[in-house]
Scaffold this motif. Sequence first.
Motif, PDB file in Angstrom:
ATOM      1  N   LEU A   1       9.921  -7.540  -2.176  1.00  0.00           N
ATOM      2  CA  LEU A   1       8.443  -7.344  -1.780  1.00  0.00           C
ATOM      3  C   LEU A   1       8.516  -6.880  -0.329  1.00  0.00           C
ATOM      4  O   LEU A   1       8.954  -7.262   0.291  1.00  0.00           O
ATOM      5  N   GLY A   2       7.713  -5.674  -0.199  1.00  0.00           N
ATOM      6  CA  GLY A   2       7.985  -5.214   1.234  1.00  0.00           C
ATOM      7  C   GLY A   2       6.611  -5.225   1.930  1.00  0.00           C
ATOM      8  O   GLY A   2       5.603  -4.705   1.491  1.00  0.00           O
TER       9      GLY A   2
ATOM     10  N   ILE B   1      -5.391 -11.291   7.153  1.00  0.00           N
ATOM     11  CA  ILE B   1      -4.261 -11.700   6.026  1.00  0.00           C
ATOM     12  C   ILE B   1      -3.199 -11.164   6.681  1.00  0.00           C
ATOM     13  O   ILE B   1      -2.924 -10.217   7.114  1.00  0.00           O
ATOM     14  N   GLN B   2      -2.164 -12.138   6.654  1.00  0.00           N
ATOM     15  CA  GLN B   2      -0.846 -11.821   7.239  1.00  0.00           C
ATOM     16  C   GLN B   2      -0.066 -10.585   6.767  1.00  0.00           C
ATOM     17  O   GLN B   2       0.828  -9.974   7.457  1.00  0.00           O
ATOM     18  N   GLU B   3       0.003 -10.607   5.075  1.00  0.00           N
ATOM     19  CA  GLU B   3       0.895  -9.470   4.746  1.00  0.00           C
ATOM     20  C   GLU B   3       0.466  -8.897   3.438  1.00  0.00           C
ATOM     21  O   GLU B   3       0.098  -9.498   2.686  1.00  0.00           O
ATOM     22  N   PHE B   4       0.353  -7.315   3.385  1.00  0.00           N
ATOM     23  CA  PHE B   4       0.069  -6.767   2.458  1.00  0.00           C
ATOM     24  C   PHE B   4       1.489  -6.277   1.814  1.00  0.00           C
ATOM     25  O   PHE B   4       2.063  -5.474   2.615  1.00  0.00           O
ATOM     26  N   LEU B   5       1.815  -6.469   0.962  1.00  0.00           N
ATOM     27  CA  LEU B   5       3.249  -6.466   0.307  1.00  0.00           C
ATOM     28  C   LEU B   5       3.472  -5.398  -0.963  1.00  0.00           C
ATOM     29  O   LEU B   5       2.714  -5.826  -1.917  1.00  0.00           O
ATOM     30  N   SER B   6       4.023  -4.477  -0.839  1.00  0.00           N
ATOM     31  CA  SER B   6       4.463  -3.454  -1.766  1.00  0.00           C
ATOM     32  C   SER B   6       5.343  -4.205  -2.464  1.00  0.00           C
ATOM     33  O   SER B   6       6.075  -4.652  -2.590  1.00  0.00           O
ATOM     34  N   ALA B   7       4.974  -3.807  -4.007  1.00  0.00           N
ATOM     35  CA  ALA B   7       5.640  -4.553  -4.949  1.00  0.00           C
ATOM     36  C   ALA B   7       6.171  -3.539  -6.316  1.00  0.00           C
ATOM     37  O   ALA B   7       5.385  -3.627  -7.165  1.00  0.00           O
TER      38      ALA B   7
ATOM     39  N   GLY C   1       7.264   7.938 -10.056  1.00  0.00           N
ATOM     40  CA  GLY C   1       7.198   7.727 -11.485  1.00  0.00           C
ATOM     41  C   GLY C   1       7.425   6.416 -12.144  1.00  0.00           C
ATOM     42  O   GLY C   1       7.926   6.221 -13.394  1.00  0.00           O
ATOM     43  N   PHE C   2       7.030   5.454 -11.305  1.00  0.00           N
ATOM     44  CA  PHE C   2       7.243   3.918 -11.773  1.00  0.00           C
ATOM     45  C   PHE C   2       6.208   3.223 -11.163  1.00  0.00           C
ATOM     46  O   PHE C   2       5.630   3.344 -10.110  1.00  0.00           O
ATOM     47  N   GLU C   3       5.829   2.051 -11.909  1.00  0.00           N
ATOM     48  CA  GLU C   3       4.764   1.222 -11.252  1.00  0.00           C
ATOM     49  C   GLU C   3       5.135   0.586 -10.117  1.00  0.00           C
ATOM     50  O   GLU C   3       6.078  -0.038  -9.945  1.00  0.00           O
ATOM     51  N   ILE C   4       4.196   0.780  -9.133  1.00  0.00           N
ATOM     52  CA  ILE C   4       4.514   0.155  -7.904  1.00  0.00           C
ATOM     53  C   ILE C   4       2.863  -0.766  -7.580  1.00  0.00           C
ATOM     54  O   ILE C   4       1.937  -0.394  -7.550  1.00  0.00           O
ATOM     55  N   GLY C   5       2.834  -2.211  -7.731  1.00  0.00           N
ATOM     56  CA  GLY C   5       1.635  -2.662  -7.483  1.00  0.00           C
ATOM     57  C   GLY C   5       1.542  -3.355  -6.161  1.00  0.00           C
ATOM     58  O   GLY C   5       2.629  -2.940  -5.189  1.00  0.00           O
ATOM     59  N   PHE C   6       0.653  -4.398  -5.575  1.00  0.00           N
ATOM     60  CA  PHE C   6       0.911  -5.069  -4.476  1.00  0.00           C
ATOM     61  C   PHE C   6       0.379  -6.272  -4.442  1.00  0.00           C
ATOM     62  O   PHE C   6      -0.160  -6.905  -5.402  1.00  0.00           O
TER      63      PHE C   6
END
Length: 399
Positions: free
Chosen positions: A135-136, A151-157, A222-227
């Motif tokens: 989680l970035g 909000i402290q962190e928005f995390l790329s997933a 080309g793949f799923e990235i949520g957050f």
Amino acid sequence: LITDVRLRRILDSRGNPTVEADVLTESGGFGRAAAPSGASTGEYEAIERPASEAIAAAREHAVPRLVGEVYAGNQREVDGALRAADGTDDFSKIGANSAVAISMAAAKAGADVLGAPLFQHLGGTFRGRDFPTPLGNVVGGGEHAADATDIQEFLSAPVGAPSVADAVFANAAVHAKVSDLLAERGVACGKGDEGAWAPSIDDDEAFELVDEAVSAVSEEVGFEIGFGLDVAAAEMYDDEAGVYEYSDTTCTTDEQIEYIATLVDEYDLVYVEDPLDENDYGAFAELTDRVGDKTLVCGDDLFVTNTERLATGIDRGAANSILIKPNQIGTLTDAFDAIELATEHGYDSVVSHRSGETEDATIAHLAVATDAPFIKTGAVGGERTAKLNELIRIADDAT
Ligand code: PGA
Ligand code: ZN
């Protein structure tokens, strides 16, 4: 047998002194590790003492119980000796910073004696074949940056990444994309303590921006990235008034639950950490009941890697995952026990860095060794890439 434990002050990523430990063994084994440090620390965490005091106390009380007494490879004995030397529940005598540095250095010395990679020494021989998803942190504020998001962190997933390396590079790409989008909007900004962008924008704008960044990069790769989010809501909660304080508004607990549930739906959030106050198991349970089948509700300040607090959460149905920070509890043994209890009850473990970090990469091995589904350790910056690059190396060696 441990023949020497050497302790020194080194710098952490915020420029503060922290504790580094070297553990040496009779057969020539060597391990070195350093303690990280939090800024938005939980009320129930083990106690970090000023580095010089923690070192002095550990030299007086802990080192004599280790040198000539314990094998580095016997982690439970090492950590038991640290507990016995301290004698408190929260490591307030020798400091959780001294304890965790020695605990992790002993593990590395134990691995060195065996000539095995650390993750394997920590039990990773029988691990599954999946690597943790990183989680970035790409945008943030709270206690990690002034004048940025609430909000402290928005995390790329990058949940759809085919490999850990693809996931690591995807998070860096999202971090870069956020920078481009900010520039397009004419927003200049610096970075917070974990390397995330810290723009002076409101949370609504940050949601749109991160949503756009992850979608754009997802299309590219080309793949799923949520957050997901680390709300770090305990930092917003006003105990006396019983409300959550945002820059421009306040909300009651019911409103906070509603707000988070709405965000989960609107942005398909895959992860929500500390959405509610660290003392409110009931509100955590209510939110988990509402959204727990579609997202991870993670307890960081709520559980502080503590099996007693986790057991309470399990009893009450609060959260469905736990953040694991070895320095929150003081030893690797305690962190393992928390992961084990979590796994037994269907809670996912998310092994995590702190906002103040060093180049130490122990948590990468811990996450792999325990089959943790996630690791949270930033997206960019040397003290973050130390762990991310170690994950890439471990995967490269193991496959
Ligand atoms: P901290 O923040 O290391 O400053 O506590 C990280 C987190 O809240 O997860
Ligand atoms: Zn957190």
